[in-house]
Scaffold this motif. Structure first.
Motif, short mmCIF file in Angstrom:
data_model
loop_
_atom_site.label_atom_id
_atom_site.label_comp_id
_atom_site.label_asym_id
_atom_site.label_seq_id
_atom_site.Cartn_x
_atom_site.Cartn_y
_atom_site.Cartn_z
N PRO A 230 0.81 -1.23 0.00
CA PRO A 230 0.00 0.00 0.00
C PRO A 230 0.83 1.27 0.00
CG PRO A 230 -0.05 -1.04 2.16
CD PRO A 230 0.62 -2.01 1.24
N GLN A 231 2.01 1.22 0.62
CA GLN A 231 2.83 2.43 0.65
C GLN A 231 3.41 2.73 -0.73
OE1 GLN A 231 5.38 3.12 4.00
NE2 GLN A 231 4.39 1.56 5.25
N LEU A 232 3.89 1.70 -1.44
CA LEU A 232 4.39 1.94 -2.79
C LEU A 232 3.25 2.35 -3.72
CD1 LEU A 232 6.99 -0.93 -3.41
CD2 LEU A 232 7.42 1.47 -2.84
N TRP A 233 2.12 1.69 -3.58
CA TRP A 233 0.97 2.00 -4.45
C TRP A 233 0.57 3.46 -4.36
CZ3 TRP A 233 -1.83 -0.75 -8.06
CH2 TRP A 233 -3.04 -0.17 -8.47
N THR A 234 0.52 3.98 -3.14
CA THR A 234 0.03 5.33 -2.95
C THR A 234 1.12 6.39 -3.08
OG1 THR A 234 0.28 5.05 -0.55
CG2 THR A 234 -1.89 4.67 -1.46
N ASN A 235 2.36 6.05 -2.69
CA ASN A 235 3.39 7.08 -2.57
C ASN A 235 4.52 6.98 -3.59
OD1 ASN A 235 2.09 8.11 -0.22
ND2 ASN A 235 3.03 6.47 0.99
N ASP A 236 4.70 5.82 -4.21
CA ASP A 236 5.83 5.65 -5.12
C ASP A 236 5.45 4.70 -6.25
OD1 ASP A 236 8.27 5.60 -6.33
OD2 ASP A 236 9.39 4.86 -4.60
N PRO A 237 4.55 5.13 -7.15
CA PRO A 237 4.08 4.23 -8.20
C PRO A 237 5.18 3.76 -9.15
CG PRO A 237 3.30 6.48 -8.58
CD PRO A 237 3.89 6.45 -7.20
N LEU A 238 6.24 4.57 -9.33
CA LEU A 238 7.32 4.13 -10.20
C LEU A 238 8.04 2.92 -9.61
CD1 LEU A 238 9.04 4.50 -12.71
CD2 LEU A 238 10.46 6.15 -11.45
N SER A 239 8.35 2.97 -8.32
CA SER A 239 8.96 1.81 -7.67
C SER A 239 8.02 0.62 -7.69
CB SER A 239 9.36 2.14 -6.23
OG SER A 239 10.42 3.08 -6.20
N PHE A 240 6.73 0.88 -7.50
CA PHE A 240 5.74 -0.19 -7.55
C PHE A 240 5.81 -0.91 -8.90
CE2 PHE A 240 1.70 -2.06 -8.58
CZ PHE A 240 1.30 -2.66 -7.39
N SER A 241 5.83 -0.12 -9.99
CA SER A 241 5.87 -0.72 -11.33
C SER A 241 7.18 -1.45 -11.57
CB SER A 241 5.68 0.38 -12.39
OG SER A 241 4.40 0.98 -12.27
N THR A 242 8.29 -0.93 -11.03
CA THR A 242 9.58 -1.60 -11.18
C THR A 242 9.57 -2.95 -10.48
OG1 THR A 242 10.72 0.53 -11.31
CG2 THR A 242 12.06 -1.39 -10.77
N HIS A 243 9.03 -2.98 -9.27
CA HIS A 243 8.94 -4.24 -8.54
C HIS A 243 8.03 -5.22 -9.27
CE1 HIS A 243 10.10 -2.33 -4.39
NE2 HIS A 243 11.03 -2.20 -5.31
N GLN A 244 6.97 -4.71 -9.84
CA GLN A 244 6.04 -5.58 -10.56
C GLN A 244 6.71 -6.18 -11.79
OE1 GLN A 244 2.62 -3.83 -12.58
NE2 GLN A 244 1.33 -5.38 -11.64
N ALA A 245 7.50 -5.38 -12.50
CA ALA A 245 8.21 -5.90 -13.67
C ALA A 245 9.18 -7.00 -13.27
CB ALA A 245 8.95 -4.76 -14.38
N ALA A 246 9.87 -6.83 -12.15
CA ALA A 246 10.79 -7.86 -11.66
C ALA A 246 10.02 -9.14 -11.32
CB ALA A 246 11.56 -7.35 -10.45
N ALA A 247 8.84 -8.98 -10.75
CA ALA A 247 8.01 -10.15 -10.42
C ALA A 247 7.56 -10.87 -11.69
CB ALA A 247 6.81 -9.72 -9.58
N HIS A 248 7.24 -10.11 -12.74
CA HIS A 248 6.89 -10.75 -14.02
C HIS A 248 8.04 -11.61 -14.51
CE1 HIS A 248 3.69 -7.45 -15.00
NE2 HIS A 248 3.19 -8.44 -14.30
N ASP A 249 9.27 -11.11 -14.39
CA ASP A 249 10.43 -11.88 -14.81
C ASP A 249 10.56 -13.18 -14.01
OD1 ASP A 249 11.19 -10.21 -16.83
OD2 ASP A 249 12.74 -9.15 -15.68
N GLU A 250 10.30 -13.08 -12.71
CA GLU A 250 10.38 -14.27 -11.86
C GLU A 250 9.34 -15.31 -12.28
OE1 GLU A 250 9.98 -13.06 -7.84
OE2 GLU A 250 11.79 -11.82 -7.82
N VAL A 251 8.13 -14.84 -12.59
CA VAL A 251 7.07 -15.77 -13.00
C VAL A 251 7.43 -16.40 -14.35
CG1 VAL A 251 4.64 -15.94 -13.68
CG2 VAL A 251 5.29 -14.60 -11.68
N LEU A 252 7.98 -15.60 -15.27
CA LEU A 252 8.37 -16.15 -16.56
C LEU A 252 9.47 -17.21 -16.39
CD1 LEU A 252 8.07 -16.08 -19.63
CD2 LEU A 252 9.76 -14.22 -19.68
N ALA A 253 10.41 -16.96 -15.50
CA ALA A 253 11.47 -17.94 -15.25
C ALA A 253 10.88 -19.23 -14.67
CB ALA A 253 12.52 -17.36 -14.30
N ALA A 254 9.91 -19.09 -13.78
CA ALA A 254 9.26 -20.28 -13.21
C ALA A 254 8.51 -21.05 -14.29
CB ALA A 254 8.32 -19.86 -12.09
N PHE A 255 7.88 -20.32 -15.21
CA PHE A 255 7.20 -20.97 -16.33
C PHE A 255 8.19 -21.76 -17.17
CE2 PHE A 255 6.51 -20.61 -20.93
CZ PHE A 255 5.39 -21.41 -21.08
#
Length: 345
Positions: free
Chosen positions: A259-284
């Motif tokens: 919630p803190q990233l979502w409300t206060n730092d959307p750029l960091s939120f999106s960066t973390h989300q992109a890293a998570a996408h990479d992790e999911v793709l690697a698991a796939f």
């Protein structure tokens, strides 16, 4: 699920694509009894008396709407500071509890987004997403949040032709130049929406959706809220719990956002989300290599997970450098479409 200037998969009133965000992380079940959700920000702290608590609950006239579902419309204040002024209509759907035992109450749903339709989610997947024990004990209730779908939708374009003329067919930027073009178009889009819907847009906030949710809880007769939220819907659940801490029976938060990233730092939120996408793709890729070519078309005999990821990278590089691939029959496969699909899978 993260906000961003070039993200338009969930823009209100527009050509909506599938709800964004994988179920990143383990589903979080939060049972709250008179407390607040840990990790919430001070900005979400409830005032001594929230104005929505002084508003009468809407009367819901449920009617059959095919395949065992029931639908209703709730009229709620547009501005909770002026509850007797303008109103907004919310579309609801419910799958009644199947019984035969006693009903626990209603299970409210928000699938995420922001911009996801709770009506479509419940109609489309409620019967398969929940087990028989849940379906027997709860009415599963979905609603389209204010300004979305069937709930007094905000429309920023007159029609599809005007929308397409504005956005074109680029979903995801392939280079810095395209990124700047999309950022400029997003800014123009925001200005256009403000010009056409300014009186409504200022009231389309998460805190007002949480207030709507509490009115709906009261309207179905539940003393406390039972709720399942995915992706952005987890943030809505956190806001509700902070706003109405004594009114929560249980929250199931699936793919919880910070919630803190979502409300206060959307750029960091999106960066973390992109890293998570990479992790999911690697698991796939790991699972694909284990399954073998018979079950995973991206695999080849003796291929490792690294080989599969390398093949995906090569395909993306070719699309990025050489343009779309002709699939025949007038269909083409573009770089931005592949990137978008990879983030939605």
């Amino acid at each position: 699920m993260g906000p961003g200037p070039v993200e338009r998969a969930h823009r209100v009133g527009g050509r909506r694509r599938p709800a964004r965000g994988l179920a990143l992380g383990v589903a979080l079940l939060v049972l709250v009894a008179g407390g607040v959700v840990a990790g919430s920000t001070a900005a979400m702290a409830a005032p001594p008396v929230d104005p929505s608590t002084l508003v009468p609950a809407p009367v819901l006239a449920w009617t059959a709407c095919d395949d065992g579902f029931e639908c209703a419309t709730a009229t709620v204040p547009l501005d909770y500071r002026q509850p007797e002024a303008a109103t907004i209509d919310l579309a609801l759907i419910r799958l009644p509890a199947s019984g035969p035992g006693p009903k626990v109450g209603s299970l409210f749903i928000n699938p995420g987004g922001p911009g996801g339709s709770g009506v479509d989610w419940v109609r489309g997947v409620a019967r398969t997403r929940f087990g028989p024990d849940v379906l027997a004990a709860f009415d599963v209730v979905g609603f389209d949040p204010r300004g979305i779908g069937r709930s007094s939708p905000v429309l920023c374009f007159a029609d599809y032709d005007e929308e397409y003329a504005h956005w074109g067919d680029t979903i995801f930027p392939a280079d810095a130049d395209q990124e700047q073009v999309l950022v400029a178009k997003a800014e123009q889009y925001g200005a256009l929406c403000g010009e056409r819907n300014g009186d409504v847009l200022r009231h389309l906030s998460t805190i007002n959706v949480a207030r709507d949710l509490d009115l709906l809880r009261r309207a179905v007769g539940d003393d406390q809220l039972t709720y399942r939220g995915g992706s952005y819907g987890t943030y809505l659940g956190m806001v509700y719990a902070n706003l109405f801490p004594g009114k929560v029976r249980a929250l199931a938060l699936d793919g919880a956002v910070d919630p803190q990233l979502w409300t206060n730092d959307p750029l960091s939120f999106s960066t973390h989300q992109a890293a998570a996408h990479d992790e999911v793709l690697a698991a796939f890729a790991d699972e694909c290599a284990i399954a073998g070519p018979a079950a995973c078309p991206l695999d080849t005999p003796e291929a490792s997970a690294a080989d599969i990821l390398g093949g995906i990278d090569a395909m993306l590089g070719a699309l990025r450098a050489g343009g779309p691939i002709d699939l025949g029959g007038g269909a083409r496969l573009k770089y931005d479409e592949i990137v978008y699909l990879l983030t939605q899978s």
